[in-house]
Scaffold this motif. Structure first.
Motif, short mmCIF file in Angstrom:
data_model
loop_
_atom_site.label_atom_id
_atom_site.label_comp_id
_atom_site.label_asym_id
_atom_site.label_seq_id
_atom_site.Cartn_x
_atom_site.Cartn_y
_atom_site.Cartn_z
N UNK A 1 -74.36 -5.97 -15.37
CA UNK A 1 -73.79 -6.07 -16.70
C UNK A 1 -73.44 -4.70 -17.22
N UNK A 2 -73.17 -4.62 -18.50
CA UNK A 2 -72.72 -3.38 -19.11
C UNK A 2 -73.70 -2.23 -18.98
N UNK A 3 -74.99 -2.49 -19.19
CA UNK A 3 -75.98 -1.41 -19.12
C UNK A 3 -76.07 -0.82 -17.72
N UNK A 4 -76.10 -1.68 -16.70
CA UNK A 4 -76.20 -1.17 -15.33
C UNK A 4 -74.89 -0.52 -14.88
N UNK A 5 -73.75 -1.02 -15.38
CA UNK A 5 -72.48 -0.37 -15.07
C UNK A 5 -72.45 1.05 -15.65
N UNK A 6 -72.93 1.20 -16.88
CA UNK A 6 -72.99 2.53 -17.50
C UNK A 6 -73.94 3.44 -16.72
N UNK A 7 -75.06 2.90 -16.26
CA UNK A 7 -76.00 3.69 -15.46
C UNK A 7 -75.36 4.14 -14.15
N UNK A 8 -74.62 3.23 -13.51
CA UNK A 8 -73.94 3.59 -12.25
C UNK A 8 -72.96 4.72 -12.47
N UNK A 9 -72.19 4.64 -13.55
CA UNK A 9 -71.22 5.70 -13.86
C UNK A 9 -71.94 7.02 -14.14
N UNK A 10 -72.99 6.97 -14.94
CA UNK A 10 -73.72 8.18 -15.31
C UNK A 10 -74.42 8.83 -14.12
N UNK A 11 -74.81 8.02 -13.14
CA UNK A 11 -75.54 8.54 -11.99
C UNK A 11 -74.67 8.85 -10.78
N UNK A 12 -73.34 8.81 -10.95
CA UNK A 12 -72.44 9.28 -9.90
C UNK A 12 -72.10 8.29 -8.80
N UNK A 13 -72.21 7.00 -9.07
CA UNK A 13 -71.75 6.01 -8.10
C UNK A 13 -70.23 5.92 -8.19
N UNK A 14 -69.54 5.87 -7.06
CA UNK A 14 -68.08 5.75 -7.06
C UNK A 14 -67.66 4.34 -7.41
N UNK A 15 -68.44 3.35 -6.93
CA UNK A 15 -68.07 1.97 -7.18
C UNK A 15 -69.15 1.01 -6.77
N UNK A 16 -68.95 -0.23 -7.18
CA UNK A 16 -69.84 -1.33 -6.82
C UNK A 16 -68.99 -2.51 -6.40
#
Length: 166
Positions: A83-98
């Motif tokens: 969801x939105x919170x985990x998507x924001x965490x992925x972006x903040x932690x440098x994941x390119x994509x999911x």
């Protein structure tokens, strides 16, 4: 680590159209775009889970280092795995994509996150977190094997997976 976006999945397919080794795979057109980034690539990390995003949460809250998280949720559309919170965490932690072989939620929040997100569809129903699932194991999505360390390339035309970077 930032990965170049100067690739085309169509060009990669043209280059590898005669590859019969299994090192080059194309995922079927099942996935929809949900993140702010439409074109992404990187080495693969995996999660295997069913309607429980405990391992997804762990992964996106760790350093992504430009990797792509591939989540085999069994294709279930009964519970959201991101969801939105985990998507924001992925972006903040440098994941390119999911890439999620399952459902997601919080479409507007995901669209505001600077990360690529592909999933099968939307459902507002939350995950059933029971601390289950596996990380960094080979997964099979729509008949195609994806292993940790493979390279994934996603753009407007589709998703391809290769044993080594292009």
């Amino acid at each position: 680590m930032t990965h170049a976006t100067d690739f085309s999945t169509c060009d990669l397919c043209d280059l590898h159209k005669n590859d019969s080794s299994g090192a080059f795979r194309v995922l079927p057109p099942l996935f929809r775009d949900f993140g702010a980034v439409l074109k992404f690539s990187g080495p693969v990390s995996t999660v295997l889970c069913l309607e429980d995003n405990s391992r997804v949460r762990e992964a996106v809250n760790s350093a992504g280092d430009g990797r792509v998280l591939v989540v085999d949720g069994g294709g279930s559309l009964r519970r959201s795995l991101l969801g939105g919170n985990l998507a924001a965490a992925a972006a903040a932690n440098g994941w390119a994509g999911l890439v999620i072989h399952g459902a997601v939620r919080d479409k507007a929040e995901m669209a505001a996150s600077a990360v690529g997100i592909r999933a099968l569809g939307l459902i507002p129903w939350p995950t059933d977190r029971q601390n289950q699932g596996l990380r960094d194991v080979p997964v099979q999505i729509a008949g195609e094997w994806i292993r940790p360390g493979d390279w994934l390339y996603a753009d407007e035309d589709g998703i391809v997976v290769m044993a080594s970077p292009a």
